[in-house]
Design a protein around this motif. Structure first.
Motif, PDB file in Angstrom:
ATOM      1  N   ILE A  15       0.835  -1.204   0.000  1.00  0.00           N
ATOM      2  CA  ILE A  15       0.000   0.000   0.000  1.00  0.00           C
ATOM      3  C   ILE A  15       0.873   1.259   0.000  1.00  0.00           C
ATOM      4  O   ILE A  15       0.552   2.257  -0.657  1.00  0.00           O
ATOM      5  CB  ILE A  15      -0.965  -0.001   1.207  1.00  0.00           C
ATOM      6  N   LEU A  16       1.994   1.219   0.728  1.00  0.00           N
ATOM      7  CA  LEU A  16       2.917   2.362   0.726  1.00  0.00           C
ATOM      8  C   LEU A  16       3.466   2.616  -0.682  1.00  0.00           C
ATOM      9  O   LEU A  16       3.594   3.762  -1.113  1.00  0.00           O
ATOM     10  CB  LEU A  16       4.071   2.116   1.699  1.00  0.00           C
ATOM     11  N   ASN A  17       3.788   1.520  -1.394  1.00  0.00           N
ATOM     12  CA  ASN A  17       4.251   1.657  -2.781  1.00  0.00           C
ATOM     13  C   ASN A  17       3.164   2.235  -3.673  1.00  0.00           C
ATOM     14  O   ASN A  17       3.420   3.082  -4.528  1.00  0.00           O
ATOM     15  CB  ASN A  17       4.699   0.291  -3.323  1.00  0.00           C
ATOM     16  N   LYS A  18       1.929   1.763  -3.469  1.00  0.00           N
ATOM     17  CA  LYS A  18       0.795   2.288  -4.236  1.00  0.00           C
ATOM     18  C   LYS A  18       0.601   3.775  -3.978  1.00  0.00           C
ATOM     19  O   LYS A  18       0.342   4.555  -4.906  1.00  0.00           O
ATOM     20  CB  LYS A  18      -0.494   1.537  -3.851  1.00  0.00           C
ATOM     21  N   GLN A  19       0.734   4.156  -2.717  1.00  0.00           N
ATOM     22  CA  GLN A  19       0.524   5.561  -2.356  1.00  0.00           C
ATOM     23  C   GLN A  19       1.600   6.453  -2.970  1.00  0.00           C
ATOM     24  O   GLN A  19       1.312   7.570  -3.425  1.00  0.00           O
ATOM     25  CB  GLN A  19       0.527   5.703  -0.822  1.00  0.00           C
ATOM     26  N   GLU A  20       2.831   5.957  -2.995  1.00  0.00           N
ATOM     27  CA  GLU A  20       3.932   6.724  -3.593  1.00  0.00           C
ATOM     28  C   GLU A  20       3.701   6.931  -5.097  1.00  0.00           C
ATOM     29  O   GLU A  20       3.895   8.029  -5.621  1.00  0.00           O
ATOM     30  CB  GLU A  20       5.253   5.988  -3.366  1.00  0.00           C
ATOM     31  N   ILE A  21       3.275   5.868  -5.765  1.00  0.00           N
ATOM     32  CA  ILE A  21       2.996   5.950  -7.198  1.00  0.00           C
ATOM     33  C   ILE A  21       1.810   6.869  -7.465  1.00  0.00           C
ATOM     34  O   ILE A  21       1.819   7.682  -8.394  1.00  0.00           O
ATOM     35  CB  ILE A  21       2.740   4.536  -7.777  1.00  0.00           C
ATOM     36  N   ASN A  22       0.777   6.754  -6.629  1.00  0.00           N
ATOM     37  CA  ASN A  22      -0.407   7.601  -6.778  1.00  0.00           C
ATOM     38  C   ASN A  22      -0.063   9.073  -6.587  1.00  0.00           C
ATOM     39  O   ASN A  22      -0.556   9.943  -7.323  1.00  0.00           O
ATOM     40  CB  ASN A  22      -1.482   7.177  -5.779  1.00  0.00           C
ATOM     41  N   SER A  23       0.814   9.367  -5.628  1.00  0.00           N
ATOM     42  CA  SER A  23       1.255  10.752  -5.394  1.00  0.00           C
ATOM     43  C   SER A  23       2.011  11.295  -6.601  1.00  0.00           C
ATOM     44  O   SER A  23       1.852  12.463  -6.984  1.00  0.00           O
ATOM     45  CB  SER A  23       2.137  10.818  -4.148  1.00  0.00           C
ATOM     46  N   ASN A  24       2.837  10.430  -7.201  1.00  0.00           N
ATOM     47  CA  ASN A  24       3.572  10.831  -8.404  1.00  0.00           C
ATOM     48  C   ASN A  24       2.615  11.098  -9.567  1.00  0.00           C
ATOM     49  O   ASN A  24       2.821  12.039 -10.355  1.00  0.00           O
ATOM     50  CB  ASN A  24       4.571   9.735  -8.797  1.00  0.00           C
ATOM     51  N   ASN A  25       1.552  10.301  -9.679  1.00  0.00           N
ATOM     52  CA  ASN A  25       0.541  10.536 -10.710  1.00  0.00           C
ATOM     53  C   ASN A  25      -0.120  11.899 -10.533  1.00  0.00           C
ATOM     54  O   ASN A  25      -0.313  12.641 -11.503  1.00  0.00           O
ATOM     55  CB  ASN A  25      -0.528   9.436 -10.673  1.00  0.00           C
ATOM     56  N   ILE A  26      -0.466  12.221  -9.280  1.00  0.00           N
ATOM     57  CA  ILE A  26      -1.117  13.508  -8.992  1.00  0.00           C
ATOM     58  C   ILE A  26      -0.174  14.662  -9.332  1.00  0.00           C
ATOM     59  O   ILE A  26      -0.591  15.682  -9.890  1.00  0.00           O
ATOM     60  CB  ILE A  26      -1.546  13.569  -7.510  1.00  0.00           C
ATOM     61  N   THR A  27       1.118  14.488  -9.019  1.00  0.00           N
ATOM     62  CA  THR A  27       2.115  15.524  -9.320  1.00  0.00           C
ATOM     63  C   THR A  27       2.189  15.810 -10.816  1.00  0.00           C
ATOM     64  O   THR A  27       2.439  16.948 -11.232  1.00  0.00           O
ATOM     65  CB  THR A  27       3.507  15.095  -8.813  1.00  0.00           C
ATOM     66  N   ASN A  28       1.961  14.780 -11.635  1.00  0.00           N
ATOM     67  CA  ASN A  28       2.125  14.908 -13.088  1.00  0.00           C
ATOM     68  C   ASN A  28       0.802  15.071 -13.840  1.00  0.00           C
ATOM     69  O   ASN A  28       0.758  14.859 -15.059  1.00  0.00           O
ATOM     70  CB  ASN A  28       2.871  13.691 -13.632  1.00  0.00           C
ATOM     71  N   ILE A  29      -0.250  15.464 -13.149  1.00  0.00           N
ATOM     72  CA  ILE A  29      -1.549  15.659 -13.798  1.00  0.00           C
ATOM     73  C   ILE A  29      -1.451  16.678 -14.932  1.00  0.00           C
ATOM     74  O   ILE A  29      -2.063  16.528 -15.990  1.00  0.00           O
ATOM     75  CB  ILE A  29      -2.616  16.090 -12.767  1.00  0.00           C
ATOM     76  N   SER A  30      -0.648  17.723 -14.741  1.00  0.00           N
ATOM     77  CA  SER A  30      -0.540  18.781 -15.749  1.00  0.00           C
ATOM     78  C   SER A  30       0.629  18.574 -16.714  1.00  0.00           C
ATOM     79  O   SER A  30       0.900  19.444 -17.545  1.00  0.00           O
ATOM     80  CB  SER A  30      -0.394  20.144 -15.056  1.00  0.00           C
ATOM     81  N   THR A  31       1.339  17.431 -16.616  1.00  0.00           N
ATOM     82  CA  THR A  31       2.455  17.148 -17.526  1.00  0.00           C
ATOM     83  C   THR A  31       1.908  16.586 -18.841  1.00  0.00           C
ATOM     84  O   THR A  31       1.257  15.542 -18.833  1.00  0.00           O
ATOM     85  CB  THR A  31       3.426  16.126 -16.909  1.00  0.00           C
ATOM     86  N   PRO A  32       2.151  17.246 -19.979  1.00  0.00           N
ATOM     87  CA  PRO A  32       1.617  16.767 -21.261  1.00  0.00           C
ATOM     88  C   PRO A  32       2.078  15.343 -21.569  1.00  0.00           C
ATOM     89  O   PRO A  32       3.255  15.018 -21.411  1.00  0.00           O
ATOM     90  CB  PRO A  32       2.197  17.757 -22.280  1.00  0.00           C
ATOM     91  N   GLY A  33       1.151  14.505 -21.990  1.00  0.00           N
ATOM     92  CA  GLY A  33       1.476  13.156 -22.438  1.00  0.00           C
ATOM     93  C   GLY A  33       1.844  12.164 -21.351  1.00  0.00           C
ATOM     94  O   GLY A  33       2.173  11.014 -21.650  1.00  0.00           O
ATOM     95  N   PHE A  34       1.773  12.581 -20.073  1.00  0.00           N
ATOM     96  CA  PHE A  34       2.155  11.674 -18.982  1.00  0.00           C
ATOM     97  C   PHE A  34       1.167  10.517 -18.900  1.00  0.00           C
ATOM     98  O   PHE A  34      -0.037  10.688 -19.050  1.00  0.00           O
ATOM     99  CB  PHE A  34       2.187  12.419 -17.652  1.00  0.00           C
ATOM    100  N   LYS A  35       1.701   9.312 -18.655  1.00  0.00           N
ATOM    101  CA  LYS A  35       0.877   8.115 -18.550  1.00  0.00           C
ATOM    102  C   LYS A  35       0.782   7.658 -17.092  1.00  0.00           C
ATOM    103  O   LYS A  35       1.796   7.490 -16.422  1.00  0.00           O
ATOM    104  CB  LYS A  35       1.456   6.982 -19.412  1.00  0.00           C
ATOM    105  N   GLU A  36      -0.451   7.452 -16.652  1.00  0.00           N
ATOM    106  CA  GLU A  36      -0.723   7.035 -15.280  1.00  0.00           C
ATOM    107  C   GLU A  36      -0.034   5.701 -14.974  1.00  0.00           C
ATOM    108  O   GLU A  36      -0.133   4.747 -15.737  1.00  0.00           O
ATOM    109  CB  GLU A  36      -2.232   6.892 -15.091  1.00  0.00           C
ATOM    110  N   LYS A  37       0.649   5.675 -13.858  1.00  0.00           N
ATOM    111  CA  LYS A  37       1.344   4.465 -13.430  1.00  0.00           C
ATOM    112  C   LYS A  37       0.551   3.786 -12.324  1.00  0.00           C
ATOM    113  O   LYS A  37      -0.134   4.454 -11.538  1.00  0.00           O
ATOM    114  CB  LYS A  37       2.748   4.823 -12.926  1.00  0.00           C
ATOM    115  N   PHE A  38       0.615   2.470 -12.271  1.00  0.00           N
ATOM    116  CA  PHE A  38      -0.033   1.727 -11.190  1.00  0.00           C
ATOM    117  C   PHE A  38       0.787   0.486 -10.866  1.00  0.00           C
ATOM    118  O   PHE A  38       1.728   0.134 -11.584  1.00  0.00           O
ATOM    119  CB  PHE A  38      -1.484   1.366 -11.540  1.00  0.00           C
ATOM    120  N   ILE A  39       0.427  -0.181  -9.779  1.00  0.00           N
ATOM    121  CA  ILE A  39       1.161  -1.362  -9.343  1.00  0.00           C
ATOM    122  C   ILE A  39       0.157  -2.423  -8.901  1.00  0.00           C
ATOM    123  O   ILE A  39      -0.897  -2.116  -8.359  1.00  0.00           O
ATOM    124  CB  ILE A  39       2.126  -1.006  -8.176  1.00  0.00           C
ATOM    125  N   SER A  40       0.480  -3.670  -9.190  1.00  0.00           N
ATOM    126  CA  SER A  40      -0.400  -4.775  -8.806  1.00  0.00           C
ATOM    127  C   SER A  40       0.437  -5.904  -8.212  1.00  0.00           C
ATOM    128  O   SER A  40       1.668  -5.918  -8.343  1.00  0.00           O
ATOM    129  CB  SER A  40      -1.201  -5.285 -10.011  1.00  0.00           C
TER     130      SER A  40
END
Length: 256
Positions: A15-40
């Motif tokens: 869950i900590l890894n998921k939260q870190e990745i999710n935070s990075n996704n939020i940081t890059n919301i305004s970055t053109p062409g950025f692709k959402e990352k996830f972990i399973s």
């Protein structure tokens, strides 16, 4: 008890890894062409033969991936802003520090001091795998097939002729052929053989347009809240198991 603590701690780490990745996704919301990352989590069975006994152990492996669905295309009316019309097509850019090519949907191009076309401070590659250099004092036009035309002012002629100086390299790659780095750039996997790859030119480049990030702000905020709740629940499980273990130890001391 120990097994319950192990599983809860492993889940909390996930869950900590998921939260870190999710935070990075939020940081890059305004970055053109950025692709959402996830972990399973992948459950992998490992067969071991020890003391003539066959054991089938299940090991949980964290598997990172990304969402390759295109973001929304938005008009910017800037000549050097470009976007691709279909998914699985990528602009090819040279990471000069790593000496490796990475792939991106970010078409926010600029011209550096050396008159090279750049994306994210790295040179854009042409079809010949070389840097694209723009002549000084020239006007630029990027065609739908990626061809770059420039017009150089000529005082000797009333009409200035457009000259083709190169073509932006666009690479067709499926999601399972590339991986996403910690900085969001996409690289070719080591086991993919370039020579056997299928060439696909069925794309168009739109000038004066940028592709938005495909990260959903709403979903990302909901994920952040859910991750925090899941983490807290697993911490409570660990705390509960520790308390029960202490009580069991005390009962054994009293009985002895």
């Amino acid at each position: 008890m120990d097994k319950a603590i192990y599983y809860a701690a492993n889940k909390a780490n996930f869950i900590l890894n998921k939260q870190e990745i999710n935070s990075n996704n939020i940081t890059n919301i305004s970055t053109p062409g950025f692709k959402e990352k996830f972990i399973s989590i992948l459950n992998k069975k490992i067969n071991s033969n020890k003391n003539n006994e066959i054991n089938n152990n299940i090991v949980e492996i964290f598997q990172p991936s990304f969402n390759n669905f295109p973001g929304v295309l938005k008009k910017t009316d800037k000549i050097l802003d470009i976007a691709l019309n279909k998914k699985d097509f990528w602009f090819s850019v040279l990471n000069e520090n790593l000496k490796k090519t990475f792939f991106t949907r970010n078409g926010n191009i600029s011209v550096n001091k050396k008159n090279e076309l750049n994306i994210l401070g790295n040179p854009v590659l042409g079809d010949d795998n070389k840097k694209i250099i723009i002549p000084k004092n020239s006007s630029i036009k990027i065609l739908q097939n990626g061809m770059i035309q420039v017009i150089i002012p000529n005082n000797l002629s009333v009409f200035n002729k457009a000259i083709n100086i190169g073509k932006i390299k666009v690479t067709y790659l499926k999601r399972d052929e590339i991986y996403q780095s910690n900085f969001g750039n996409l690289y070719l996997k080591k086991n993919i053989i370039k020579k056997n790859r299928i060439k696909n030119n069925n794309y168009k480049i739109f000038s004066g347009t940028l592709e938005d990030s495909n990260v959903s702000p709403t979903n990302s905020m909901v994920n952040m809240i859910n991750n925090a709740r899941e983490f807290e629940m697993n911490m409570k499980i660990i705390s509960y198991c520790n308390e029960k273990e202490k009580m069991a130890n005390q009962c054994m001391i009293v009985n002895n």
